[in-house]
Design a protein around this motif. Structure first.
Motif, PDB file in Angstrom:
ATOM      1  N   ASN A 264       0.829  -1.208   0.000  1.00  0.00           N
ATOM      2  CA  ASN A 264       0.000   0.000   0.000  1.00  0.00           C
ATOM      3  C   ASN A 264       0.861   1.255   0.000  1.00  0.00           C
ATOM      4  O   ASN A 264       0.594   2.212  -0.734  1.00  0.00           O
TER       5      ASN A 264
ATOM      6  N   PHE B  32       1.020   4.317  -2.720  1.00  0.00           N
ATOM      7  CA  PHE B  32       0.793   5.738  -2.464  1.00  0.00           C
ATOM      8  C   PHE B  32       1.973   6.581  -2.929  1.00  0.00           C
ATOM      9  O   PHE B  32       1.791   7.678  -3.450  1.00  0.00           O
TER      10      PHE B  32
ATOM     11  N   GLN C  89      -2.531   9.466   8.365  1.00  0.00           N
ATOM     12  CA  GLN C  89      -2.183   8.196   9.013  1.00  0.00           C
ATOM     13  C   GLN C  89      -2.990   7.083   8.365  1.00  0.00           C
ATOM     14  O   GLN C  89      -4.208   7.158   8.268  1.00  0.00           O
ATOM     15  N   LEU C  90      -2.284   6.039   7.934  1.00  0.00           N
ATOM     16  CA  LEU C  90      -2.943   4.885   7.322  1.00  0.00           C
ATOM     17  C   LEU C  90      -2.808   3.695   8.241  1.00  0.00           C
ATOM     18  O   LEU C  90      -1.728   3.414   8.739  1.00  0.00           O
ATOM     19  N   ASN C  91      -3.895   2.996   8.445  1.00  0.00           N
ATOM     20  CA  ASN C  91      -3.778   1.673   9.050  1.00  0.00           C
ATOM     21  C   ASN C  91      -4.854   0.770   8.481  1.00  0.00           C
ATOM     22  O   ASN C  91      -5.807   1.235   7.879  1.00  0.00           O
TER      23      ASN C  91
ATOM     24  N   ASN D  74       1.433   0.575  10.795  1.00  0.00           N
ATOM     25  CA  ASN D  74       0.812   1.854  10.470  1.00  0.00           C
ATOM     26  C   ASN D  74       1.750   2.639   9.578  1.00  0.00           C
ATOM     27  O   ASN D  74       2.953   2.382   9.550  1.00  0.00           O
ATOM     28  N   CYS D  75       1.180   3.603   8.887  1.00  0.00           N
ATOM     29  CA  CYS D  75       2.004   4.429   8.029  1.00  0.00           C
ATOM     30  C   CYS D  75       1.572   5.870   8.146  1.00  0.00           C
ATOM     31  O   CYS D  75       0.381   6.167   8.134  1.00  0.00           O
TER      32      CYS D  75
END
Ligand code: SAM
Length: 189
Positions: free
Chosen positions: A7, A11, A166-168, A178-179
């Motif tokens: 992912n 992005f 914040q991506l999770n 997490n990112c």
């Protein structure tokens, strides 16, 4: 973690293609086994990559994975919080995949204080449109502390020029990687 990495790479690719800038300067703050470096090496828009790791083994593994390349890659055996000793100008894309090197000594791990220092310095060098990506691992104890510290630090950054996302992954039970995406000015807020 494979999933999150995919992912994240997606992005980054989307961002680079939207942005359209060329001859980008990139930084890999944690080379590890060089998978992220390999991804960066495959991006046409990138011309220079500064790669950091404190472990000699990580530099070796990364060099071997990349082999010959047309890009200018610096393999730097030092902590990423000393980045300004090696990178003079702006950074267009920075990637920090935190934690320990899979398959190696788990006590050699990124630490809160140096991680936050490196994040702060990198943000200070981000070009207009530049992006920084920080991956955290709340699934284990040390990683969870680091994750919280990164999250708190970033949520306290009230700078108008920065979008901090914040991506999770939501549809899982266990805590998963997490990112954080930190983007400088490309989108009007
Ligand atoms: N990007 C890597 C890949 O694609 O294989 C994975 C990175 S791994 C999760 C984290 C790495 O950070 C380890 O190799 C570790 O040696 C390195 N590391 C730990 N502390 C560091 C520091 N202060 N500066 C730079 N690298 C560090």
């Amino acid at each position: 973690s494979r999933n999150m990495t995919k992912n994240v790479h997606f992005f980054i690719e989307s961002h680079l293609s939207q942005w359209g800038k060329e001859n980008l300067i990139a930084m890999d703050g944690t080379l590890g086994n060089g998978y992220d470096l390999e991804f960066l090496n495959n991006q046409k828009a990138i011309s220079t990559i500064y790669g950091f790791d404190i472990q000699a083994q990580a530099l070796e593994n990364s060099k071997t994975r990349i082999g010959e390349t047309e890009k200018c890659i610096y393999y730097i055996q030092d902590s990423h919080h000393h980045l300004e000793c090696y990178i003079e100008g702006e950074i267009d894309l920075a990637l920090f995949n935190l934690g320990y090197l899979p398959g190696a000594d788990k006590s050699i791990v990124t630490r809160v204080d140096t991680t936050l220092e490196a994040i702060e310095k990198t943000i200070g060098k981000l070009s207009n449109g530049g992006m920084m990506v920080v991956m955290t691992y709340p699934g284990h104890e040390e990683g969870s502390k680091e994750h919280e510290a990164v999250k708190d630090y970033l949520s306290g950054l009230h700078k108008k020029n920065l979008s901090i996302l914040q991506l999770n992954v939501n549809n899982v039970i266990k805590p998963c990687p997490n990112c954080f995406l930190i983007i400088n000015q490309l989108y009007k807020i």
